[in-house]
Design a protein around this motif. Structure first.
Motif, PDB file in Angstrom:
ATOM      1  N   LEU A  67       4.226  -6.264  -6.305  1.00 20.54           N
ATOM      2  CA  LEU A  67       4.822  -5.044  -6.118  1.00 20.54           C
ATOM      3  C   LEU A  67       4.104  -4.659  -7.908  1.00 20.54           C
ATOM      4  O   LEU A  67       4.340  -3.591  -8.215  1.00 20.54           O
ATOM      5  CB  LEU A  67       6.321  -5.642  -6.191  1.00 20.54           C
ATOM      6  N   GLY A  68       3.819  -5.724  -8.435  1.00 14.85           N
ATOM      7  CA  GLY A  68       3.020  -4.776  -9.856  1.00 14.85           C
ATOM      8  C   GLY A  68       2.098  -4.233  -9.950  1.00 14.85           C
ATOM      9  O   GLY A  68       2.166  -4.143 -10.801  1.00 14.85           O
ATOM     10  N   PRO A 113       9.575  -9.618  -9.038  1.00 15.31           N
ATOM     11  CA  PRO A 113       8.649  -9.568  -9.703  1.00 15.31           C
ATOM     12  C   PRO A 113       9.427  -8.924 -11.347  1.00 15.31           C
ATOM     13  O   PRO A 113      10.350  -8.689 -10.979  1.00 15.31           O
ATOM     14  CB  PRO A 113       7.380  -9.062  -9.564  1.00 15.31           C
ATOM     15  N   ALA A 114       8.921  -9.674 -12.427  1.00 13.00           N
ATOM     16  CA  ALA A 114       9.656  -8.437 -14.120  1.00 13.00           C
ATOM     17  C   ALA A 114       9.120  -7.229 -13.543  1.00 13.00           C
ATOM     18  O   ALA A 114       8.247  -7.188 -13.149  1.00 13.00           O
ATOM     19  CB  ALA A 114       8.857  -9.165 -14.808  1.00 13.00           C
ATOM     20  N   GLY A 115      10.531  -6.487 -14.049  1.00 10.71           N
ATOM     21  CA  GLY A 115      10.470  -4.797 -14.189  1.00 10.71           C
ATOM     22  C   GLY A 115      11.624  -4.995 -13.513  1.00 10.71           C
ATOM     23  O   GLY A 115      11.861  -3.328 -12.949  1.00 10.71           O
ATOM     24  N   TYR A 169       0.614  -1.287  -0.242  1.00 10.56           N
ATOM     25  CA  TYR A 169       0.108   0.097   0.213  1.00 10.56           C
ATOM     26  C   TYR A 169       0.902   1.229   0.122  1.00 10.56           C
ATOM     27  O   TYR A 169       1.065   2.017  -0.874  1.00 10.56           O
ATOM     28  CB  TYR A 169      -1.115   0.354   1.102  1.00 10.56           C
ATOM     29  N   PHE A 170       1.672   1.151   0.533  1.00 12.29           N
ATOM     30  CA  PHE A 170       2.541   2.825   0.662  1.00 12.29           C
ATOM     31  C   PHE A 170       3.231   2.991  -0.524  1.00 12.29           C
ATOM     32  O   PHE A 170       2.970   3.904  -0.899  1.00 12.29           O
ATOM     33  CB  PHE A 170       4.220   1.878   1.942  1.00 12.29           C
ATOM     34  N   ALA A 191       4.271   1.335  -8.626  1.00 12.23           N
ATOM     35  CA  ALA A 191       5.646   1.727  -9.441  1.00 12.23           C
ATOM     36  C   ALA A 191       6.990   1.463  -9.507  1.00 12.23           C
ATOM     37  O   ALA A 191       8.134   2.042  -9.810  1.00 12.23           O
ATOM     38  CB  ALA A 191       5.666   3.432  -9.707  1.00 12.23           C
ATOM     39  N   LEU A 192       7.639   0.197  -8.657  1.00  9.33           N
ATOM     40  CA  LEU A 192       8.785   0.150  -8.233  1.00  9.33           C
ATOM     41  C   LEU A 192       9.338  -0.456  -9.526  1.00  9.33           C
ATOM     42  O   LEU A 192       8.757  -1.360  -9.786  1.00  9.33           O
ATOM     43  CB  LEU A 192       8.578  -0.578  -7.006  1.00  9.33           C
ATOM     44  N   ARG A 193      10.390   0.838  -9.571  1.00 18.58           N
ATOM     45  CA  ARG A 193      11.473  -0.305 -10.703  1.00 18.58           C
ATOM     46  C   ARG A 193      13.081  -0.546 -10.138  1.00 18.58           C
ATOM     47  O   ARG A 193      13.931  -1.327 -10.974  1.00 18.58           O
ATOM     48  CB  ARG A 193      11.673   1.115 -11.621  1.00 18.58           C
TER      49      ARG A 193
END
Length: 541
Positions: free
Chosen positions: A136-137, A157-159, A111-112, A140-142
């Motif tokens: 995490l999908g 996860p991917a990305g 959520y954060f 916006a985490l990259r």
């Protein structure tokens, strides 16, 4: 009559209005205090001159990772130098830091990250496993920077790119940030919904340091020592106090009742920072000579019961100052070492206005309880709102006043006394707990049909979390099993200590749960207690 204290505090002269930013603070301290010691933490030391250099180097590393001005960077880390480097580097770059409570589990972390739209997460290796239950999908985490060595395998996860926390990048010049630009987004638990991200501008951080240092009388020869976590404004504010005054700050990794005074003596502490429940815990320790064999001259102790504060002073020689300041506001109300009386939050400080009002925001006379409303004279001394929650921002800042949600009384001498919280919130172990979030976890249990979560008073003069549950038809609820169910889904401090299983909950004519009746009922002989050694059962305040 609205309380006002308009004389401008001396700290305002530290930096002119246009320079009340974190980069300007760091540059000023580097020029004025240079080689004086600033920081001790986890075996690392900085001088005041080192801080600006560390900020420039960390900002360079962030820029190399693609972080730009206006971006958000999440940090889930204990009291380590990497946390502070990231905070200072983000402010130097013009980005914002999103501290994540280290007790958060997967759903809260998700959520954060999603709400803040953070692109980068700096995470201590020991917390990586928590991410396994976060989607995490949906964020916006990259990129992830991992602090320390990971001991468990976890597949991102991917990305999402994962790398070790970089040593640093080429130092860069500070961005031309403005006092009203966001410096941090600090999540404070919601009362009727999800946690809200408080957008704290640079000037608010400056004023936190100015006001707190003046309340405590911090000078360049002081050693400030805190065991509180850096993901809270209290500890971050302690750094600001040292930076503005030329003092030194020591961050300990955690609070230990038995180790508190040995730590204060070893660090040469002169100013300490305690939350309400910590003082009764310290007083419960066996008395020893070490409680007086120290340099501590004063402490900040918001929420400490008056009797506990008096006992603490008699036993240790340390006076604890009371005060009021939420994440959204500033240190607006405080006592002083020479205050005429105790048992109050304090008196209004210069630069702020306060009003005790009824439900329609109409001011109440002295002696009548109402909601505390606050506003600041100086621009950007308060938070600028809740991130991605415009409706909540308008609701809290309506009529040009910030509505604290706290019920207080203003006495004839101008002192403010805390009565209770209007909002449906719980405060335990120094943490704000959203009853809504706890209720959502309880309702996800297959045996729970309906529930209500509310505070009851503990033996430590703080809130304990209590839940009243109605089982689904044909189901039997085992409170101990339900508590274990919560442990993997909630921060430890939010897991209910008390559980009541009831045939139904008290409700209004339109079906709304009447929590005040449950609070009045409190803990009974039928209540399950997660700590059964505690006797007698406590009642709601």
């Amino acid at each position: 009559m609205t309380s006002e204290a308009r004389a401008l505090p001396p700290g305002q002269r530290a930096l002119p209005p246009g320079q009340r930013t974190l980069p300007a603070m760091l540059q000023r301290q580097s020029e004025r205090f240079a080689g004086r010691p600033l920081l001790r933490m986890a075996g690392r030391q900085w001088t005041h001159g080192d801080a600006a250099e560390a900020a420039a180097v960390r900002a360079g590393a962030l820029a190399q990772a693609g972080v730009a001005r206006g971006d958000r960077i999440a940090v889930m880390c204990g009291n380590r130098i990497e946390f502070l480097e990231t905070f200072l580097g983000a402010g130097w770059l013009g980005a914002s830091v999103v501290p994540v409570n280290t007790a958060s589990m997967g759903p809260q972390i998700e959520y954060f990250l999603a709400n803040s739209e953070a692109k980068l997460l700096v995470v201590e290796a020991g917390f990586l496993e928590r991410l396994a239950t976060a989607d995490l999908g949906r964020t916006a985490l990259r990129e992830l920077w991992v602090v320390g060595e990971a001991t468990a395998s976890w597949a991102p996860p991917a990305g999402v790119r994962v790398s070790s926390y970089p040593e640093g990048g080429p130092p860069i010049a500070p961005a031309a940030v403005q006092p009203g630009d966001p410096l941090a987004i600090l999540y404070t638990s919601g009362t009727t919904g999800p946690a809200k991200g408080v957008v704290c501008p640079h000037a608010q951080y400056f004023w936190w340091g100015v006001n707190s240092a003046e309340v405590l009388g911090v000078g360049r020869d002081d050693v400030l020592c805190t065991t509180l976590p850096l993901f809270h404004i209290n500890a971050l504010n302690t750094f600001a106090q040292a930076a503005l005054t030329g003092a030194e700050v020591v961050f300990e990794s955690r609070f230990s009742a038995s180790g508190f005074w040995p730590s204060m003596r070893a660090n040469g502490a002169t100013v300490v920072y305690l939350l309400g429940a910590m003082v009764p815990i310290l007083l419960a320790q066996p008395e020893g000579e070490g409680e007086r064999d120290h340099r501590v001259r004063i402490g900040l102790g918001p929420g400490v019961p008056s009797a506990a504060g008096q006992a603490f002073r008699a036993r240790t020689g340390v006076s604890l100052l009371e005060g009021y300041g939420s994440t959204e506001t500033n240190f607006a109300i405080a006592t002083a070492p020479d205050s005429p009386r105790g048992g109050v939050m304090g008196w209004l400080r210069p630069g702020f206005q306060a009003r005790v009002a009824d439900e329609g925001d109409v001011e109440l006379p002295a002696g009548e309880a109402g909601e505390l409303l606050l506003r600041a004279d100086e621009p950007h001394a308060f938070a600028s709102g809740y991130f991605n929650m415009p409706e909540k921002t308008i609701e809290a800042w309506r009529n040009l006043w910030f509505h604290t949600g706290d019920r207080v009384v203003r006495d004839a001498d101008g002192a403010f006394r805390f009565v209770d919280r209007i909002k449906d919130a719980i405060r335990r172990r120094g943490e704000n707990i959203s009853s809504f979030e706890v209720e959502q976890v309880l309702l996800s249990h297959p045996g729970v049909a309906s529930c209500a979560v509310y505070p009851v008073q503990s033996e430590l003069a703080e809130d304990e979390v209590m839940a009243a549950l109605v089982p689904r038809e044909g189901e039997r609820i085992d409170p101990a099993e339900l508590a274990r169910f919560c442990e993997s889904r909630l921060p430890y401090f939010a897991v209910p200590r008390y559980i009541d299983v009831l045939p139904d909950l008290p409700r209004t004519e339109n079906g709304k749960v009447q929590k005040f009746k449950l609070r009045e009922r409190g803990v009974s002989e039928q209540t399950w207690d997660g700590r059964p050694a505690v006797r007698p059962p406590v009642k709601a305040a």
